[in-house]
Design a protein around this motif. Structure first.
Motif, PDB file in Angstrom:
ATOM      1  N   ARG A   3      16.636 -11.417  17.727  1.00 42.88           N
ATOM      2  CA  ARG A   3      15.714 -12.330  17.044  1.00 42.88           C
ATOM      3  C   ARG A   3      16.218 -12.539  15.630  1.00 42.88           C
ATOM      4  NH1 ARG A   3       9.567 -10.695  16.815  1.00 42.88           N
ATOM      5  NH2 ARG A   3      10.338 -10.706  14.719  1.00 42.88           N
ATOM      6  N   TYR A   4      16.152 -13.764  15.152  1.00 42.31           N
ATOM      7  CA  TYR A   4      16.476 -14.069  13.763  1.00 42.31           C
ATOM      8  C   TYR A   4      15.181 -14.098  12.976  1.00 42.31           C
ATOM      9  CZ  TYR A   4      18.326 -16.332   9.629  1.00 42.31           C
ATOM     10  OH  TYR A   4      18.688 -16.607   8.334  1.00 42.31           O
ATOM     11  N   LEU A   5      15.147 -13.386  11.838  1.00 42.07           N
ATOM     12  CA  LEU A   5      13.919 -13.241  11.060  1.00 42.07           C
ATOM     13  C   LEU A   5      13.940 -13.991   9.732  1.00 42.07           C
ATOM     14  CD1 LEU A   5      13.437  -9.410  11.625  1.00 42.07           C
ATOM     15  CD2 LEU A   5      12.429 -11.304  12.924  1.00 42.07           C
ATOM     16  N   GLY A   6      15.030 -14.696   9.430  1.00 39.50           N
ATOM     17  CA  GLY A   6      15.100 -15.450   8.184  1.00 39.50           C
ATOM     18  C   GLY A   6      16.107 -14.861   7.214  1.00 39.50           C
ATOM     19  N   SER A   7      16.207 -15.507   6.053  1.00 40.77           N
ATOM     20  CA  SER A   7      17.205 -15.107   5.062  1.00 40.77           C
ATOM     21  C   SER A   7      16.542 -14.818   3.717  1.00 40.77           C
ATOM     22  CB  SER A   7      18.265 -16.200   4.895  1.00 40.77           C
ATOM     23  OG  SER A   7      17.661 -17.413   4.490  1.00 40.77           O
ATOM     24  N   ILE A   8      17.251 -14.048   2.928  1.00 45.10           N
ATOM     25  CA  ILE A   8      16.846 -13.724   1.566  1.00 45.10           C
ATOM     26  C   ILE A   8      18.017 -14.080   0.668  1.00 45.10           C
ATOM     27  CG2 ILE A   8      16.226 -11.874  -0.042  1.00 45.10           C
ATOM     28  CD1 ILE A   8      15.165 -10.337   2.456  1.00 45.10           C
ATOM     29  N   LEU A   9      17.753 -14.850  -0.385  1.00 48.49           N
ATOM     30  CA  LEU A   9      18.788 -15.222  -1.344  1.00 48.49           C
ATOM     31  C   LEU A   9      18.594 -14.426  -2.630  1.00 48.49           C
ATOM     32  CD1 LEU A   9      21.085 -16.930  -2.546  1.00 48.49           C
ATOM     33  CD2 LEU A   9      19.371 -18.714  -3.022  1.00 48.49           C
ATOM     34  N   LEU A  10      19.632 -13.713  -3.031  1.00 47.72           N
ATOM     35  CA  LEU A  10      19.661 -13.031  -4.327  1.00 47.72           C
ATOM     36  C   LEU A  10      20.473 -13.945  -5.244  1.00 47.72           C
ATOM     37  CD1 LEU A  10      20.472  -9.494  -2.912  1.00 47.72           C
ATOM     38  CD2 LEU A  10      18.224 -10.461  -3.429  1.00 47.72           C
ATOM     39  N   ARG A  11      19.785 -14.867  -5.894  1.00 47.02           N
ATOM     40  CA  ARG A  11      20.446 -15.952  -6.626  1.00 47.02           C
ATOM     41  C   ARG A  11      21.451 -15.466  -7.666  1.00 47.02           C
ATOM     42  NH1 ARG A  11      18.189 -20.767  -5.305  1.00 47.02           N
ATOM     43  NH2 ARG A  11      16.017 -20.740  -4.626  1.00 47.02           N
ATOM     44  N   GLU A  12      21.047 -14.506  -8.476  1.00 45.72           N
ATOM     45  CA  GLU A  12      21.911 -14.044  -9.564  1.00 45.72           C
ATOM     46  C   GLU A  12      23.228 -13.465  -9.049  1.00 45.72           C
ATOM     47  OE1 GLU A  12      21.624 -10.833 -13.167  1.00 45.72           O
ATOM     48  OE2 GLU A  12      19.845 -12.029 -12.702  1.00 45.72           O
ATOM     49  N   ASP A  13      23.174 -12.814  -7.880  1.00 50.74           N
ATOM     50  CA  ASP A  13      24.375 -12.197  -7.311  1.00 50.74           C
ATOM     51  C   ASP A  13      25.097 -13.104  -6.315  1.00 50.74           C
ATOM     52  OD1 ASP A  13      23.980  -9.874  -8.772  1.00 50.74           O
ATOM     53  OD2 ASP A  13      22.852  -8.903  -7.163  1.00 50.74           O
ATOM     54  N   GLU A  14      24.517 -14.263  -5.997  1.00 49.02           N
ATOM     55  CA  GLU A  14      25.056 -15.187  -5.004  1.00 49.02           C
ATOM     56  C   GLU A  14      25.266 -14.483  -3.658  1.00 49.02           C
ATOM     57  OE1 GLU A  14      28.411 -16.676  -7.406  1.00 49.02           O
ATOM     58  OE2 GLU A  14      27.344 -18.606  -7.371  1.00 49.02           O
ATOM     59  N   VAL A  15      24.258 -13.711  -3.280  1.00 49.76           N
ATOM     60  CA  VAL A  15      24.283 -12.959  -2.031  1.00 49.76           C
ATOM     61  C   VAL A  15      23.137 -13.446  -1.149  1.00 49.76           C
ATOM     62  CG1 VAL A  15      23.924 -10.671  -1.007  1.00 49.76           C
ATOM     63  CG2 VAL A  15      25.396 -10.927  -3.014  1.00 49.76           C
ATOM     64  N   VAL A  16      23.438 -13.631   0.114  1.00 49.84           N
ATOM     65  CA  VAL A  16      22.432 -13.996   1.104  1.00 49.84           C
ATOM     66  C   VAL A  16      22.376 -12.870   2.131  1.00 49.84           C
ATOM     67  CG1 VAL A  16      21.790 -15.643   2.911  1.00 49.84           C
ATOM     68  CG2 VAL A  16      22.856 -16.459   0.789  1.00 49.84           C
TER      69      VAL A  16
END
Length: 93
Positions: A44-57
């Motif tokens: 199951r895919y539960l969505g994404s989280i973006l850590l904007r300052e670190d450019e990490v998803v």
């Protein structure tokens, strides 16, 4: 007996990522996880989280390790690694 699915995050270092990139990624990941699930795989895919300052998803999944990896590859998620994860609330002791 109900089988408890493992939680994972696909970690992506993604310079210049935009909200529109994440919307497209989420749509692809949902679609590919659904196809695999209909074929009998535990994912199951539960969505994404973006850590904007670190450019990490961080792309969140539940499922069997091989099925999670396949869903991430099929969805062309630009991950560096897939890590097992846990989240609160933690079981009370």
């Amino acid at each position: 007996m109900v089988k408890e699915l493992q939680s994972f995050v696909a970690e992506c270092f993604w310079p210049g990522v935009r909200d529109s990139d994440l919307h497209a990624l989420d749509a692809r990941a949902l679609a590919h996880a659904a196809v695999l699930s209909r074929a009998g795989e535990d994912v199951r895919y539960l969505g994404s989280i973006l850590l904007r300052e670190d450019e990490v998803v961080l792309c969140r999944f539940e499922g069997a390790p091989a099925s999670v990896r396949r869903a991430a590859l099929d969805a062309e998620i630009p991950f560096a690694r897939i890590l097992e994860a846990a989240q609160s609330p933690w079981p009370l002791q």
